[in-house]
Design a protein around this motif. Structure first.
Motif, PDB file in Angstrom:
ATOM      1  N   GLY A   1       8.505  11.417   2.018  1.00 19.77           N
ATOM      2  CA  GLY A   1       7.765  12.659   2.155  1.00 19.77           C
ATOM      3  C   GLY A   1       6.268  12.497   2.264  1.00 19.77           C
ATOM      4  N   VAL A   2       5.782  11.260   2.373  1.00 19.79           N
ATOM      5  CA  VAL A   2       4.346  10.996   2.509  1.00 19.79           C
ATOM      6  C   VAL A   2       4.059  10.523   3.932  1.00 19.79           C
ATOM      7  CG1 VAL A   2       2.445   9.509   1.769  1.00 19.79           C
ATOM      8  CG2 VAL A   2       4.034  10.452   0.088  1.00 19.79           C
TER       9      VAL A   2
ATOM     10  N   MET B   1      -1.594  16.857   4.182  1.00 21.41           N
ATOM     11  CA  MET B   1      -2.407  15.651   4.062  1.00 21.41           C
ATOM     12  C   MET B   1      -2.904  15.475   2.629  1.00 21.41           C
ATOM     13  SD  MET B   1      -5.644  14.675   6.477  1.00 21.41           S
ATOM     14  CE  MET B   1      -6.319  13.010   6.545  1.00 21.41           C
ATOM     15  N   ALA B   2      -3.325  16.579   2.010  1.00 17.70           N
ATOM     16  CA  ALA B   2      -3.786  16.502   0.627  1.00 17.70           C
ATOM     17  C   ALA B   2      -2.647  16.095  -0.307  1.00 17.70           C
ATOM     18  CB  ALA B   2      -4.368  17.844   0.194  1.00 17.70           C
ATOM     19  N   ASN B   3      -1.459  16.602  -0.057  1.00 17.54           N
ATOM     20  CA  ASN B   3      -0.319  16.222  -0.881  1.00 17.54           C
ATOM     21  C   ASN B   3       0.009  14.736  -0.715  1.00 17.54           C
ATOM     22  OD1 ASN B   3       2.091  16.931  -2.593  1.00 17.54           O
ATOM     23  ND2 ASN B   3       3.150  16.209  -0.757  1.00 17.54           N
ATOM     24  N   SER B   4      -0.058  14.240   0.529  1.00 21.79           N
ATOM     25  CA  SER B   4       0.185  12.815   0.766  1.00 21.79           C
ATOM     26  C   SER B   4      -0.824  11.967   0.011  1.00 21.79           C
ATOM     27  CB  SER B   4       0.113  12.508   2.270  1.00 21.79           C
ATOM     28  OG  SER B   4       1.176  13.109   2.988  1.00 21.79           O
TER      29      SER B   4
ATOM     30  N   ARG C   1      -3.991  -2.882   4.780  1.00 22.71           N
ATOM     31  CA  ARG C   1      -2.713  -2.588   4.108  1.00 22.71           C
ATOM     32  C   ARG C   1      -2.044  -1.299   4.565  1.00 22.71           C
ATOM     33  NH1 ARG C   1      -4.873  -4.054  -1.998  1.00 22.71           N
ATOM     34  NH2 ARG C   1      -5.260  -6.268  -1.613  1.00 22.71           N
ATOM     35  N   GLY C   2      -2.605  -0.632   5.545  1.00 27.63           N
ATOM     36  CA  GLY C   2      -2.060   0.668   5.916  1.00 27.63           C
ATOM     37  C   GLY C   2      -2.178   1.664   4.782  1.00 27.63           C
ATOM     38  N   ASP C   3      -3.210   1.509   3.962  1.00 27.59           N
ATOM     39  CA  ASP C   3      -3.362   2.296   2.745  1.00 27.59           C
ATOM     40  C   ASP C   3      -4.200   3.534   3.045  1.00 27.59           C
ATOM     41  OD1 ASP C   3      -3.424   3.181   0.172  1.00 27.59           O
ATOM     42  OD2 ASP C   3      -4.327   1.373  -0.687  1.00 27.59           O
ATOM     43  N   GLY C   4      -3.526   4.588   3.441  1.00 31.46           N
ATOM     44  CA  GLY C   4      -4.203   5.819   3.791  1.00 31.46           C
ATOM     45  C   GLY C   4      -3.201   6.830   4.307  1.00 31.46           C
ATOM     46  N   VAL C   5      -3.699   7.986   4.694  1.00 32.11           N
ATOM     47  CA  VAL C   5      -2.840   9.063   5.177  1.00 32.11           C
ATOM     48  C   VAL C   5      -3.409   9.616   6.477  1.00 32.11           C
ATOM     49  CG1 VAL C   5      -2.068   9.665   2.862  1.00 32.11           C
ATOM     50  CG2 VAL C   5      -4.079  10.811   3.810  1.00 32.11           C
ATOM     51  N   PHE C   6      -2.577  10.339   7.208  1.00 33.96           N
ATOM     52  CA  PHE C   6      -3.057  10.940   8.440  1.00 33.96           C
ATOM     53  C   PHE C   6      -2.212  12.148   8.797  1.00 33.96           C
ATOM     54  CE2 PHE C   6       0.508   8.624  10.042  1.00 33.96           C
ATOM     55  CZ  PHE C   6       0.855   9.181  11.264  1.00 33.96           C
TER      56      PHE C   6
END
Length: 303
Positions: free
Chosen positions: A169-170, A73-76, A48-53
């Motif tokens: 903004g994520v 990254m933590a904010n995302s 699902r593309g469920d993550g951050v980078f």
């Protein structure tokens, strides 16, 4: 079942692909074979593309603005409602990858930190880091500039602030639309795209922040417009007074941007790239300011 992070092979004619210098490190495991199994097939980052980078410029073997990237990254992750490991753990993971990089390669690199929500059935996030070389064509815009085309975001400039599920903004892994608009821009004969709101406001590039010059003031788009807060652009605005520039944030229409004294797209790896055209119309240049911005952020301009 697993997915493999494949290393690039040889190029035609026996020339070795520079991406063979890829380094991979996994949280709590350290550096691993980059061709070894890494992700489970039901990892939500894949499904699902469920993550951050984050992607970070590596120069002299060190990651530029690492702390700022880790904070973003933590904010995302907070916005996407999953918990990252502690900042110190992520910094240690980055350093493990960088140590291996320094042993194997020279020149500019790109450090990528990735965290997914983990497996579909639950469990801890999947967290890993990679470092690989920055191809020369990626940094040539520092020297040659960019021809860009405007692309509608489909919503007004203030819409994402009122709709947090749009993830304005994520820096999420779900980057398909970013890559699609980049391919579309290149099909139009341009180098990159510029997101424009439905009400005509110039916002940001698919993978970059927008900067422009008015008199002695360097402006960027406010994050209230739902843009990703740029680490490189924020650093440039912080350092700009050293070059005699004032700074500010405001919204600008696409028409006014085309008439700006100069404009740039900045990003962590590509660096500072001046805009030469928007929708086929030439944009004014300030090579002196471009040189100052490169100097302030420490980006090497290729010959």
């Amino acid at each position: 079942m697993v997915l493999r992070r494949a290393l690039a092979g040889s190029l035609p004619g026996g020339e070795h692909n520079e991406r063979m210098a890829l380094v991979t490190a996994v949280l709590h495991r350290g550096v691993v074979d980059s061709d070894a199994p890494l992700l489970c097939a039901d990892d939500l980052g894949v499904l699902r593309g469920d993550g951050v980078f984050e992607t970070i410029n590596v120069r002299g073997g060190a990651a530029f603005l690492l702390s700022e990237h880790l904070d973003r990254m933590a904010n995302s992750a907070r916005r996407m409602e999953f918990e990252l490991p502690a900042k110190a753990e992520l910094a240690e993971l980055a350093e493990q990858a960088l140590v291996a990089w320094r042993e194997r390669a020279e020149g500019e690199g790109a450090l990528r930190l990735v965290a997914t929500r983990g497996r579909e059935a639950g469990g801890p996030p999947t967290v890993y880091a990679t470092v690989d070389p920055v191809p020369r064509e990626r940094i040539l815009p520092r020297r040659d500039g960019l021809r860009i085309v405007s692309a509608t975001l489909g919503v007004n400039a203030d819409a994402r602030g009122d709709a947090p599920w749009l993830l304005g903004g994520v820096k999420a892994l779900s980057y398909a639309s970013m890559m699609a608009v980049t391919r579309w821009a290149k099909a139009q004969g341009a180098d990159d795209a510029l997101w424009v709101s439905a009400d005509g406001t110039a916002l940001e590039g698919p993978t970059s922040s927008l900067l422009w010059l008015e008199g002695d003031t360097l402006f960027t788009t406010p994050t209230s417009a739902g843009i990703l807060p740029g680490t490189t652009s924020a650093y440039l605005l912080e350092q700009a007074p050293k070059a005699g520039l004032k700074t500010g944030e405001k919204l600008i229409s696409l028409g006014d941007l085309k008439n700006a004294e100069a404009a740039w797209l900045s990003s962590s790896v590509r660096g500072v790239a001046f805009i030469t055209q928007i929708d086929g119309e030439p944009v004014a240049q300030r090579p002196d300011i471009t040189a100052e911005l490169d100097k302030l952020a420490g980006f090497e301009v290729p010959s």
